[in-house]
Design a protein around this motif. Sequence first.
Motif, PDB file in Angstrom:
ATOM      1  N   ALA A  61      -4.203  -8.092  -1.295  1.00 48.38           N
ATOM      2  CA  ALA A  61      -5.176  -7.335  -2.091  1.00 48.38           C
ATOM      3  C   ALA A  61      -5.788  -6.221  -1.234  1.00 48.38           C
ATOM      4  O   ALA A  61      -6.009  -5.104  -1.714  1.00 48.38           O
ATOM      5  N   LEU A  62      -6.040  -6.523   0.046  1.00 54.00           N
ATOM      6  CA  LEU A  62      -6.563  -5.495   0.955  1.00 54.00           C
ATOM      7  C   LEU A  62      -5.508  -4.410   1.201  1.00 54.00           C
ATOM      8  O   LEU A  62      -5.831  -3.221   1.271  1.00 54.00           O
ATOM      9  N   GLU A  63      -4.249  -4.803   1.301  1.00 51.82           N
ATOM     10  CA  GLU A  63      -3.173  -3.805   1.455  1.00 51.82           C
ATOM     11  C   GLU A  63      -3.088  -2.916   0.222  1.00 51.82           C
ATOM     12  O   GLU A  63      -2.885  -1.705   0.342  1.00 51.82           O
ATOM     13  N   MET A  64      -3.273  -3.503  -0.953  1.00 52.18           N
ATOM     14  CA  MET A  64      -3.302  -2.686  -2.181  1.00 52.18           C
ATOM     15  C   MET A  64      -4.450  -1.686  -2.123  1.00 52.18           C
ATOM     16  O   MET A  64      -4.281  -0.515  -2.494  1.00 52.18           O
ATOM     17  N   ALA A  65      -5.604  -2.158  -1.646  1.00 49.66           N
ATOM     18  CA  ALA A  65      -6.761  -1.255  -1.525  1.00 49.66           C
ATOM     19  C   ALA A  65      -6.425  -0.097  -0.591  1.00 49.66           C
ATOM     20  O   ALA A  65      -6.763   1.057  -0.864  1.00 49.66           O
ATOM     21  N   ALA A  66      -5.736  -0.407   0.507  1.00 51.66           N
ATOM     22  CA  ALA A  66      -5.373   0.635   1.477  1.00 51.66           C
ATOM     23  C   ALA A  66      -4.406   1.636   0.846  1.00 51.66           C
ATOM     24  O   ALA A  66      -4.531   2.845   1.054  1.00 51.66           O
ATOM     25  N   ILE A  67      -3.453   1.149   0.043  1.00 52.79           N
ATOM     26  CA  ILE A  67      -2.510   2.055  -0.625  1.00 52.79           C
ATOM     27  C   ILE A  67      -3.259   2.932  -1.637  1.00 52.79           C
ATOM     28  O   ILE A  67      -3.057   4.139  -1.717  1.00 52.79           O
ATOM     29  N   LEU A  68      -4.192   2.306  -2.378  1.00 54.55           N
ATOM     30  CA  LEU A  68      -4.942   3.043  -3.397  1.00 54.55           C
ATOM     31  C   LEU A  68      -5.824   4.128  -2.786  1.00 54.55           C
ATOM     32  O   LEU A  68      -6.110   5.137  -3.428  1.00 54.55           O
ATOM     33  N   LEU A  69      -6.232   3.926  -1.547  1.00 53.99           N
ATOM     34  CA  LEU A  69      -7.060   4.937  -0.870  1.00 53.99           C
ATOM     35  C   LEU A  69      -6.249   6.176  -0.498  1.00 53.99           C
ATOM     36  O   LEU A  69      -6.829   7.209  -0.168  1.00 53.99           O
ATOM     37  N   ALA A  70      -4.908   6.068  -0.501  1.00 54.23           N
ATOM     38  CA  ALA A  70      -4.035   7.182  -0.100  1.00 54.23           C
ATOM     39  C   ALA A  70      -4.473   7.769   1.236  1.00 54.23           C
ATOM     40  O   ALA A  70      -4.801   8.946   1.340  1.00 54.23           O
ATOM     41  N   ASP A 224       8.632   3.572 -23.317  1.00 53.16           N
ATOM     42  CA  ASP A 224       9.798   2.776 -23.745  1.00 53.16           C
ATOM     43  C   ASP A 224      10.607   2.189 -22.607  1.00 53.16           C
ATOM     44  O   ASP A 224      11.460   1.347 -22.843  1.00 53.16           O
ATOM     45  N   ARG A 225      10.506   2.685 -21.410  1.00 53.57           N
ATOM     46  CA  ARG A 225      11.171   2.002 -20.310  1.00 53.57           C
ATOM     47  C   ARG A 225      10.378   2.269 -19.043  1.00 53.57           C
ATOM     48  O   ARG A 225       9.618   3.234 -18.976  1.00 53.57           O
ATOM     49  N   TYR A 226      10.583   1.373 -18.076  1.00 50.18           N
ATOM     50  CA  TYR A 226       9.774   1.567 -16.881  1.00 50.18           C
ATOM     51  C   TYR A 226      10.622   1.991 -15.711  1.00 50.18           C
ATOM     52  O   TYR A 226      11.814   1.715 -15.652  1.00 50.18           O
ATOM     53  N   THR A 227       9.974   2.696 -14.775  1.00 46.69           N
ATOM     54  CA  THR A 227      10.707   3.283 -13.662  1.00 46.69           C
ATOM     55  C   THR A 227       9.806   3.383 -12.435  1.00 46.69           C
ATOM     56  O   THR A 227       8.614   3.069 -12.499  1.00 46.69           O
ATOM     57  N   TRP A 228      10.389   3.808 -11.359  1.00 49.70           N
ATOM     58  CA  TRP A 228       9.688   3.924 -10.082  1.00 49.70           C
ATOM     59  C   TRP A 228       8.835   5.180 -10.084  1.00 49.70           C
ATOM     60  O   TRP A 228       9.382   6.282 -10.210  1.00 49.70           O
ATOM     61  N   VAL A 229       7.518   5.043  -9.976  1.00 50.40           N
ATOM     62  CA  VAL A 229       6.640   6.216 -10.072  1.00 50.40           C
ATOM     63  C   VAL A 229       5.728   6.413  -8.861  1.00 50.40           C
ATOM     64  O   VAL A 229       5.083   7.457  -8.738  1.00 50.40           O
ATOM     65  N   ASP A 230       5.630   5.408  -7.979  1.00 48.31           N
ATOM     66  CA  ASP A 230       4.643   5.505  -6.891  1.00 48.31           C
ATOM     67  C   ASP A 230       5.055   4.530  -5.780  1.00 48.31           C
ATOM     68  O   ASP A 230       6.003   3.767  -5.956  1.00 48.31           O
ATOM     69  N   THR A 231       4.304   4.541  -4.678  1.00 40.93           N
ATOM     70  CA  THR A 231       4.542   3.507  -3.666  1.00 40.93           C
ATOM     71  C   THR A 231       3.900   2.213  -4.141  1.00 40.93           C
ATOM     72  O   THR A 231       3.033   2.214  -5.014  1.00 40.93           O
ATOM     73  N   GLY A 232       4.304   1.117  -3.531  1.00 38.20           N
ATOM     74  CA  GLY A 232       3.741  -0.177  -3.898  1.00 38.20           C
ATOM     75  C   GLY A 232       4.565  -1.281  -3.310  1.00 38.20           C
ATOM     76  O   GLY A 232       5.408  -1.053  -2.445  1.00 38.20           O
ATOM     77  N   SER A 233       4.320  -2.481  -3.778  1.00 32.33           N
ATOM     78  CA  SER A 233       5.100  -3.621  -3.327  1.00 32.33           C
ATOM     79  C   SER A 233       5.008  -4.696  -4.403  1.00 32.33           C
ATOM     80  O   SER A 233       4.416  -4.471  -5.457  1.00 32.33           O
ATOM     81  N   SER A 234       5.592  -5.868  -4.125  1.00 34.31           N
ATOM     82  CA  SER A 234       5.528  -6.941  -5.106  1.00 34.31           C
ATOM     83  C   SER A 234       4.393  -7.871  -4.705  1.00 34.31           C
ATOM     84  O   SER A 234       4.546  -8.700  -3.819  1.00 34.31           O
ATOM     85  N   TYR A 235       3.237  -7.671  -5.310  1.00 31.76           N
ATOM     86  CA  TYR A 235       2.031  -8.412  -4.945  1.00 31.76           C
ATOM     87  C   TYR A 235       1.645  -9.439  -6.013  1.00 31.76           C
ATOM     88  O   TYR A 235       0.522  -9.924  -6.018  1.00 31.76           O
TER      89      TYR A 235
END
Length: 383
Positions: A61-70, A224-235
Amino acid sequence: MSNVVPFNRPHLTGVESGYLAEAMRGGHLAGDGPFTSRAEQLLSKITGVADVLLTTSCTHALEMAAILLALDPGDEVLVPSFTFSSTANAFAGRGARPVFIDIRPDTLNIDERLIEAALTERTRAIVVVHYGGVACEMDPILEIAAARGITVIEDNAHGLGATLGGQPLGTFGALAAQSFHQTKNIQCGEGGALLINNPDLVDRSHIVRQSGTNRTAFLSGAIDRYTWVDTGSSYLLSDLLAAFLLAQLEHFDRIQSRRHHIWSTYERELNGWASEVGVGLPVVPSSCEHAAHSFHVLLADLEERTAFIANLADRGVQSAFHYVALHRSPMGLKLGGAHARCPVTEAVSDGLARLPLYPDLSESDQARAIEAVTTFRPRRRHR
Ligand SMILES: *Cc1c(COP(=O)(O)O)cnc(C)c1O
């Protein structure tokens, strides 16, 4: 009595195995299944935060926060030096430089009076840790952050259910991270959650958690379909663990009332001894309702603490020290920790010991722990 009183024992409510079996029969074992949604709703109710996402851990969750901070390389993030490695690691891993701040000698939380002097043009965030579930001084911290356009993030691993001025911890920062590690008040072995208080971050939080895809928007029918739009991970937390977690969350009040009872018994029974021999106990400001996450004693130095832990061990009671000051750790030193001045953190890191505290601690085992503590006579006073 030869049996040992353990420092910690993960509590089971008895409902976990039924929910686990139900999750297995249902066949949705990956993340975001029916139990995830029920656990998130209940967590939402407990914290008062509308947007809650279960994660694989508080670290994540902290890593997600760090990614969201860009963050950009060289950006700075203020962290208390007295905390778990993840509080700093999540941001260091995204290229930021952790700036280690000393703690207050009373609550052991980041010393808000030291923040202003540590700010530079590169400061992007202040990460606060509510140690033991006792709130940081959020008013001045939020004021400084707002004046400088800096994001506040709460590492609320200890603070579920605690309040400051009646407001739940986890609702003060733009984002807050919870832990459901087996050592925390509510647990599922390994697990966590991200609480999102800034509505601008909600859509991107889903994307970051779903491996950088807009899968959530797809599932809700928005695209209608999903795709890769940003950085992230499987959290995402597996729905099996979410089932386990739901059982725990449904017993939150009972678990907390048991923990509070044990905490208050320690305080009542150790107060006289502590002031007589000059040992520190937890300090809870009157504006705070704490989370009964831990109960500690503060001794003069490492030698006293080592003797204290040995004295309890001789009487069959396990106790535990806590964080090693991050600025003095090998990684902290690599990241500039040698320049940090954190004398309180150093003293607390050396002198603090925690006592057994968990719902299944029996009255007689707690009495043994109290007896073992009060037979200890330190040679030097902490205060
Ligand atoms: C336990 C803890 C963490 C890490 O939690 P995980 O869920 O194990 O990743 C982070 N910060 C603090 C303050 C903690 O106590």
